[in-house]
Motif scaffolding. Structure first.
Motif, PDB file in Angstrom:
ATOM      1  N   LYS A  46       0.795  -1.143   0.171  1.00  0.00           N
ATOM      2  CA  LYS A  46      -0.122   0.110  -0.003  1.00  0.00           C
ATOM      3  C   LYS A  46       0.882   1.279  -0.048  1.00  0.00           C
ATOM      4  CE  LYS A  46      -3.724  -2.114   2.496  1.00  0.00           C
ATOM      5  NZ  LYS A  46      -4.798  -1.960   3.780  1.00  0.00           N
ATOM      6  N   ALA A  47       0.635   2.171  -0.964  1.00  0.00           N
ATOM      7  CA  ALA A  47       1.396   3.447  -0.934  1.00  0.00           C
ATOM      8  C   ALA A  47       0.914   4.532   0.200  1.00  0.00           C
ATOM      9  CB  ALA A  47       1.009   4.154  -2.387  1.00  0.00           C
ATOM     10  N   THR A  48       2.088   4.966   0.798  1.00  0.00           N
ATOM     11  CA  THR A  48       1.818   6.009   1.845  1.00  0.00           C
ATOM     12  C   THR A  48       1.906   7.399   1.459  1.00  0.00           C
ATOM     13  OG1 THR A  48       4.158   5.650   2.464  1.00  0.00           O
ATOM     14  CG2 THR A  48       2.454   4.125   3.600  1.00  0.00           C
ATOM     15  N   ILE A  49       1.070   8.156   1.678  1.00  0.00           N
ATOM     16  CA  ILE A  49       1.564   9.431   1.264  1.00  0.00           C
ATOM     17  C   ILE A  49       1.880  10.487   2.733  1.00  0.00           C
ATOM     18  CG2 ILE A  49       0.161  11.509   0.423  1.00  0.00           C
ATOM     19  CD1 ILE A  49      -1.571   9.789  -1.163  1.00  0.00           C
ATOM     20  N   THR A  50       2.644  11.127   2.636  1.00  0.00           N
ATOM     21  CA  THR A  50       3.403  11.763   3.655  1.00  0.00           C
ATOM     22  C   THR A  50       2.879  13.226   3.329  1.00  0.00           C
ATOM     23  OG1 THR A  50       5.059  10.603   3.917  1.00  0.00           O
ATOM     24  CG2 THR A  50       5.208  12.918   4.891  1.00  0.00           C
ATOM     25  N   PRO A  51       2.044  14.171   4.186  1.00  0.00           N
ATOM     26  CA  PRO A  51       1.412  15.355   3.893  1.00  0.00           C
ATOM     27  C   PRO A  51       2.816  16.252   4.331  1.00  0.00           C
ATOM     28  CG  PRO A  51       0.635  14.561   6.150  1.00  0.00           C
ATOM     29  CD  PRO A  51       1.463  13.467   5.268  1.00  0.00           C
ATOM     30  N   ILE A  52       2.768  17.517   3.442  1.00  0.00           N
ATOM     31  CA  ILE A  52       3.853  18.749   3.492  1.00  0.00           C
ATOM     32  C   ILE A  52       3.320  19.554   4.512  1.00  0.00           C
ATOM     33  CG2 ILE A  52       5.245  20.154   2.119  1.00  0.00           C
ATOM     34  CD1 ILE A  52       5.133  18.238  -0.163  1.00  0.00           C
ATOM     35  N   VAL A  53       4.093  19.898   5.317  1.00  0.00           N
ATOM     36  CA  VAL A  53       3.705  20.910   6.357  1.00  0.00           C
ATOM     37  C   VAL A  53       3.951  22.449   5.645  1.00  0.00           C
ATOM     38  CG1 VAL A  53       4.237  22.110   8.543  1.00  0.00           C
ATOM     39  CG2 VAL A  53       4.369  19.861   8.408  1.00  0.00           C
ATOM     40  N   ASN A  54       2.983  23.098   6.127  1.00  0.00           N
ATOM     41  CA  ASN A  54       3.025  24.570   5.390  1.00  0.00           C
ATOM     42  C   ASN A  54       2.294  25.540   6.372  1.00  0.00           C
ATOM     43  OD1 ASN A  54       3.105  27.000   3.976  1.00  0.00           O
ATOM     44  ND2 ASN A  54       1.997  26.291   2.295  1.00  0.00           N
ATOM     45  N   ASP A  55       3.303  26.133   7.143  1.00  0.00           N
ATOM     46  CA  ASP A  55       3.063  26.937   8.302  1.00  0.00           C
ATOM     47  C   ASP A  55       2.218  28.173   7.682  1.00  0.00           C
ATOM     48  OD1 ASP A  55       4.265  25.521  10.456  1.00  0.00           O
ATOM     49  OD2 ASP A  55       6.148  26.059  10.037  1.00  0.00           O
ATOM     50  N   LEU A  56       2.600  28.637   6.496  1.00  0.00           N
ATOM     51  CA  LEU A  56       1.831  29.887   5.780  1.00  0.00           C
ATOM     52  C   LEU A  56       0.710  29.537   5.007  1.00  0.00           C
ATOM     53  CD1 LEU A  56       4.816  32.146   5.083  1.00  0.00           C
ATOM     54  CD2 LEU A  56       3.358  32.186   6.992  1.00  0.00           C
ATOM     55  N   ALA A  57      -0.167  28.235   5.379  1.00  0.00           N
ATOM     56  CA  ALA A  57      -1.116  27.736   4.418  1.00  0.00           C
ATOM     57  C   ALA A  57      -2.109  28.919   4.403  1.00  0.00           C
ATOM     58  CB  ALA A  57      -1.505  26.580   4.982  1.00  0.00           C
ATOM     59  N   THR A  58      -2.531  29.683   5.501  1.00  0.00           N
ATOM     60  CA  THR A  58      -3.327  30.678   5.450  1.00  0.00           C
ATOM     61  C   THR A  58      -2.781  32.079   4.990  1.00  0.00           C
ATOM     62  OG1 THR A  58      -2.896  31.120   7.717  1.00  0.00           O
ATOM     63  CG2 THR A  58      -4.742  29.497   7.095  1.00  0.00           C
ATOM     64  N   GLY A  59      -1.589  31.951   4.784  1.00  0.00           N
ATOM     65  CA  GLY A  59      -1.006  33.345   4.289  1.00  0.00           C
ATOM     66  C   GLY A  59      -0.159  33.931   5.463  1.00  0.00           C
ATOM     67  N   SER A  60      -0.433  33.769   6.783  1.00  0.00           N
ATOM     68  CA  SER A  60       0.354  34.374   7.652  1.00  0.00           C
ATOM     69  C   SER A  60       0.362  33.391   8.952  1.00  0.00           C
ATOM     70  CB  SER A  60      -0.128  35.957   8.104  1.00  0.00           C
ATOM     71  OG  SER A  60      -1.522  35.727   8.559  1.00  0.00           O
ATOM     72  N   THR A  61       1.081  33.692  10.049  1.00  0.00           N
ATOM     73  CA  THR A  61       1.093  32.908  11.187  1.00  0.00           C
ATOM     74  C   THR A  61       1.716  33.709  12.260  1.00  0.00           C
ATOM     75  OG1 THR A  61       1.264  30.829  12.207  1.00  0.00           O
ATOM     76  CG2 THR A  61       3.202  31.601  10.846  1.00  0.00           C
ATOM     77  N   ARG A  62       1.320  33.434  13.524  1.00  0.00           N
ATOM     78  CA  ARG A  62       1.981  34.091  14.489  1.00  0.00           C
ATOM     79  C   ARG A  62       2.636  33.177  15.504  1.00  0.00           C
ATOM     80  NH1 ARG A  62      -0.812  38.876  18.166  1.00  0.00           N
ATOM     81  NH2 ARG A  62      -0.098  39.815  16.328  1.00  0.00           N
ATOM     82  N   HIS A  63       3.911  33.392  16.034  1.00  0.00           N
ATOM     83  CA  HIS A  63       4.335  32.578  16.976  1.00  0.00           C
ATOM     84  C   HIS A  63       4.966  33.146  18.362  1.00  0.00           C
ATOM     85  CE1 HIS A  63       6.121  29.359  13.719  1.00  0.00           C
ATOM     86  NE2 HIS A  63       4.683  29.566  13.838  1.00  0.00           N
ATOM     87  N   GLU A  64       4.599  32.721  19.235  1.00  0.00           N
ATOM     88  CA  GLU A  64       5.131  33.224  20.760  1.00  0.00           C
ATOM     89  C   GLU A  64       6.455  32.669  21.189  1.00  0.00           C
ATOM     90  OE1 GLU A  64       3.539  35.822  22.020  1.00  0.00           O
ATOM     91  OE2 GLU A  64       1.693  35.739  20.668  1.00  0.00           O
ATOM     92  N   LEU A  65       7.526  33.385  21.482  1.00  0.00           N
ATOM     93  CA  LEU A  65       8.608  32.769  21.831  1.00  0.00           C
ATOM     94  C   LEU A  65       9.211  33.480  23.236  1.00  0.00           C
ATOM     95  CD1 LEU A  65      10.489  33.390  18.447  1.00  0.00           C
ATOM     96  CD2 LEU A  65       9.411  31.373  19.288  1.00  0.00           C
ATOM     97  N   THR A  66       9.983  32.704  24.016  1.00  0.00           N
ATOM     98  CA  THR A  66      10.485  33.663  24.995  1.00  0.00           C
ATOM     99  C   THR A  66      12.038  33.494  25.140  1.00  0.00           C
ATOM    100  OG1 THR A  66      10.871  31.289  26.352  1.00  0.00           O
ATOM    101  CG2 THR A  66       8.689  32.547  26.638  1.00  0.00           C
TER     102      THR A  66
END
Length: 201
Positions: A46-66
């Motif tokens: 059975k073939a396995t499909i690995t999804p590709i991560v896209n942190d900007l899929a919606t056009g923008s993203t916010r990260h909180e860091l310390t």
């Protein structure tokens, strides 16, 4: 004598009938078994499909860091539509950073250096990547990033390998935090972050 002959003929007729009956029933249950009695059929992979991560899929993203006592808010975006993030395109990545102190007595918070290391991935692993992006402040302390002030920058990723499937950007933010509101001494803190963006085939 004649009775014995009739019995022989009847036995031969029965054997012939059984042979015809068996040959008309298709494959025998033991066909397809090897010498050890197990099936020789090969299971279908059975073939396995690995999804590709896209942190900007919606056009923008916010990260909180310390970074020590500093809490950083980083907003990432791109002016290029995600559907146009192809391997051959110039791909702008924009980000803004602001900081707040947990114990705020009026000290200044400054960004002295930011660096971005790109890593390019393809179907079989890592590919050649663009050079590291660096913005080193020429100011003695760095750029003011304590809210309401912020640091904003845009870097442009050049063309990458045509087989690329994603680009991962590793960010390092180097901060200088004033030890007291009137002090000329500073504490250095570092925050790291990652952003992965999919490449359109």
């Amino acid at each position: 004598m004649q009775t014995s002959r009739h019995r022989r003929v009847a036995a031969l007729s029965l054997a012939a009938a059984l042979t015809v009956a068996l040959s008309g029933c298709g494959q025998a249950p033991w066909d397809g078994l090897d010498a050890g009695g197990t099936s020789s059929a090969t299971p279908t992979a059975k073939a396995t499909i690995t999804p590709i991560v896209n942190d900007l899929a919606t056009g923008s993203t916010r990260h909180e860091l310390t970074a020590g006592d500093a809490a950083l808010t980083v907003d990432y975006s791109s002016s290029l539509n995600m559907g146009d993030w192809t391997a051959e395109a110039n791909k702008p990545i924009s980000f803004s950073l602001s900081a707040a102190l947990g114990t705020d007595d009026g000290q200044g918070v400054y960004l002295s250096k930011v660096s971005i290391i790109p890593a390019v991935s393809g179907p079989t692993g890592a590919l050649d990547a663009p050079a590291t992006f660096v913005d080193q402040s020429s100011l003695p302390t760095g750029y003011v990033v304590k809210a309401p002030y912020s640091y904003g920058q845009t870097f442009v990723l050049p063309a990458v390998d045509s087989t690329a499937t994603s680009v991962t950007l590793s960010f390092t933010f180097e901060l200088l935090i004033q030890t007291t509101p009137t002090s000329s001494t500073f504490a250095k803190q570092t925050a790291s972050d990652q952003l992965t963006v999919a490449i359109v085939p």
